[in-house]
Design a protein around this motif. Structure first.
Motif, PDB file in Angstrom:
ATOM      1  N   PHE A  68       7.263  17.511  -4.865  1.00  0.00           N
ATOM      2  CA  PHE A  68       8.653  17.531  -4.386  1.00  0.00           C
ATOM      3  C   PHE A  68       8.672  17.416  -2.860  1.00  0.00           C
ATOM      4  O   PHE A  68       9.386  16.619  -2.277  1.00  0.00           O
ATOM      5  N   THR A  69       7.882  18.294  -2.221  1.00  0.00           N
ATOM      6  CA  THR A  69       7.864  18.350  -0.755  1.00  0.00           C
ATOM      7  C   THR A  69       7.308  17.053  -0.177  1.00  0.00           C
ATOM      8  O   THR A  69       7.858  16.507   0.783  1.00  0.00           O
ATOM      9  N   LYS A  70       6.230  16.560  -0.783  1.00  0.00           N
ATOM     10  CA  LYS A  70       5.619  15.322  -0.272  1.00  0.00           C
ATOM     11  C   LYS A  70       6.588  14.154  -0.367  1.00  0.00           C
ATOM     12  O   LYS A  70       6.752  13.382   0.576  1.00  0.00           O
ATOM     13  N   GLY A  71       7.227  14.038  -1.534  1.00  0.00           N
ATOM     14  CA  GLY A  71       8.155  12.921  -1.739  1.00  0.00           C
ATOM     15  C   GLY A  71       9.303  12.969  -0.735  1.00  0.00           C
ATOM     16  O   GLY A  71       9.683  11.956  -0.150  1.00  0.00           O
ATOM     17  N   LYS A  72       9.824  14.181  -0.526  1.00  0.00           N
ATOM     18  CA  LYS A  72      10.951  14.321   0.399  1.00  0.00           C
ATOM     19  C   LYS A  72      10.547  13.951   1.828  1.00  0.00           C
ATOM     20  O   LYS A  72      11.249  13.229   2.531  1.00  0.00           O
ATOM     21  N   LEU A 112       0.074  11.935   2.255  1.00  0.00           N
ATOM     22  CA  LEU A 112       1.200  11.415   3.040  1.00  0.00           C
ATOM     23  C   LEU A 112       0.728  10.435   4.109  1.00  0.00           C
ATOM     24  O   LEU A 112       1.352   9.393   4.335  1.00  0.00           O
ATOM     25  N   SER A 113      -0.357  10.759   4.740  1.00  0.00           N
ATOM     26  CA  SER A 113      -0.882   9.883   5.785  1.00  0.00           C
ATOM     27  C   SER A 113      -1.247   8.515   5.187  1.00  0.00           C
ATOM     28  O   SER A 113      -0.947   7.465   5.763  1.00  0.00           O
ATOM     29  N   ASN A 114      -1.875   8.526   4.023  1.00  0.00           N
ATOM     30  CA  ASN A 114      -2.213   7.256   3.361  1.00  0.00           C
ATOM     31  C   ASN A 114      -0.955   6.495   2.947  1.00  0.00           C
ATOM     32  O   ASN A 114      -0.889   5.273   3.079  1.00  0.00           O
ATOM     33  N   ALA A 115       0.040   7.231   2.470  1.00  0.00           N
ATOM     34  CA  ALA A 115       1.296   6.569   2.072  1.00  0.00           C
ATOM     35  C   ALA A 115       1.966   5.924   3.290  1.00  0.00           C
ATOM     36  O   ALA A 115       2.518   4.824   3.197  1.00  0.00           O
ATOM     37  N   LYS A 167       9.800   5.255  -4.586  1.00  0.00           N
ATOM     38  CA  LYS A 167       9.302   6.156  -5.630  1.00  0.00           C
ATOM     39  C   LYS A 167       7.929   6.673  -5.207  1.00  0.00           C
ATOM     40  O   LYS A 167       7.147   5.912  -4.618  1.00  0.00           O
ATOM     41  N   THR A 168       7.666   7.916  -5.525  1.00  0.00           N
ATOM     42  CA  THR A 168       6.342   8.465  -5.222  1.00  0.00           C
ATOM     43  C   THR A 168       5.803   9.182  -6.455  1.00  0.00           C
ATOM     44  O   THR A 168       6.579   9.649  -7.287  1.00  0.00           O
ATOM     45  N   ARG A 204       1.680   5.503  -4.535  1.00  0.00           N
ATOM     46  CA  ARG A 204       0.853   6.379  -5.372  1.00  0.00           C
ATOM     47  C   ARG A 204       0.048   7.286  -4.445  1.00  0.00           C
ATOM     48  O   ARG A 204      -0.543   6.806  -3.466  1.00  0.00           O
ATOM     49  N   TRP A 205       0.059   8.596  -4.749  1.00  0.00           N
ATOM     50  CA  TRP A 205      -0.689   9.528  -3.888  1.00  0.00           C
ATOM     51  C   TRP A 205      -2.181   9.321  -4.095  1.00  0.00           C
ATOM     52  O   TRP A 205      -2.664   9.458  -5.230  1.00  0.00           O
ATOM     53  N   VAL A 206      -2.874   8.998  -3.028  1.00  0.00           N
ATOM     54  CA  VAL A 206      -4.330   8.810  -3.147  1.00  0.00           C
ATOM     55  C   VAL A 206      -5.025   9.528  -1.986  1.00  0.00           C
ATOM     56  O   VAL A 206      -4.468   9.676  -0.898  1.00  0.00           O
ATOM     57  N   ASN A 207      -6.274   9.925  -2.245  1.00  0.00           N
ATOM     58  CA  ASN A 207      -7.042  10.652  -1.220  1.00  0.00           C
ATOM     59  C   ASN A 207      -7.750   9.724  -0.249  1.00  0.00           C
ATOM     60  O   ASN A 207      -7.949  10.070   0.908  1.00  0.00           O
TER      61      ASN A 207
END
Ligand code: SF4
Length: 273
Positions: A68-72, A112-115, A167-168, A204-207
């Motif tokens: 939730f927090t990351k997407g926002k 987030l940094s990668n996004a 979208k995340t 897409r969240w990735v490391n």
């Protein structure tokens, strides 16, 4: 008549807050107005109990999931960058990353940094940015509550209006044409001479961007099928009726898929409680 009045009130609010989406949402929260949103519709379709917790008891998931927090936060940073286009300034990737680094939000900063890097590679460059986080209200029918929403990004490309929804998530999820149908009705009501297109920009969240086997960004053109318009309307009518009954005190059913629900800890019906 009742919904027409509500629609007029919503238009007044939009005008009073100068189309600021945050203020619009705050105002909606404070007023007892009967309206619908795409999120409300999909929530009540997913599980009536979740609708009850989220929209009637006004609860937040406990604990608040990281996504939730990351997407926002990603939405806010992307919005800020496109707003700079409107203002004729530039916000660099370094500035966005610096803001992220000092943010108080506790969430996965690497994701987030990668996004943000993906955003910088794929941002809409050629089109003219018309609006960012654009709030709207539309009356689809006299016997339906007005629909409200916030469109992440509105672009113009010659004779086309392009709407973009960010979208995340951990994966790319299938899109829902109902959202496009709602947006398309709204855009056609204000830009009747333009062709309307809606894209989903999925992050897409990735490391580690160097080690992914499948893409971490995907842009999808979402097509609405006019032949299915009656079906979309039926979904809205069905949800509106259930929502009306829940607000009048009907006991919610709980047929949702609990394993996909962020309200598990709040909910006495969760399979975990
Ligand atoms: S945990 Fe299950 S029953 Fe409870 S709100 Fe979520 S989906 Fe519905």
């Amino acid at each position: 008549m009742k919904f027409q009045e509500t629609y007029s009130t919503l238009q007044s609010i939009l005008s009073n807050v100068n189309n600021d989406s945050d203020l619009f949402v705050q105002e909606l929260h404070q007023q007892q107005l009967s309206y619908l949103s795409y999120s409300q519709i999909t929530t009540v379709e997913f599980c009536q109990q979740r609708y009850y917790l989220q929209y009637i008891l006004d609860q937040k998931p406990e604990p608040l999931p990281d996504y939730f927090t990351k997407g926002k936060l990603l939405h806010q940073l992307i919005a800020q960058s496109y707003q700079a286009d409107i203002d004729g300034t530039i916000v660099s990737l370094e500035e966005l990353q610096a803001q992220l680094a000092v943010s108080d939000e506790c969430c996965d900063q690497i994701h987030l940094s990668n996004a943000l890097m993906l955003y910088q590679q794929h941002r809409w460059q050629e089109q003219h940015v018309l609006a960012v986080e654009h709030p709207f209200a539309i009356l689809l029918a006299e016997d339906l509550p007005p629909l409200v929403g916030v469109i992440d990004l509105v672009l113009q490309d010659e004779d086309s209006i392009i709407l973009v929804d960010h979208k995340t998530g951990r994966n790319f999820y299938p899109y829902d044409e109902l959202q496009v149908a709602i947006y398309a009705h709204y855009v056609q009501s204000i830009y009747p001479d333009y062709d309307c297109q809606l894209y989903y920009d999925h992050y897409r969240w990735v490391n580690n961007l160097q080690r992914i086997r499948k893409p971490a960004f995907q842009r999808t053109l979402v097509t609405m099928q006019p032949a299915l318009d009656a079906l979309y309307r039926q979904r809205i009518y069905t949800a509106a009726e259930i929502i009306r009954r829940l607000h009048e005190g009907e006991t919610p059913s709980h047929t949702g898929a609990c394993f996909r629900c962020p309200f598990q800890k709040n909910c006495k019906f969760s399979y975990r409680n």
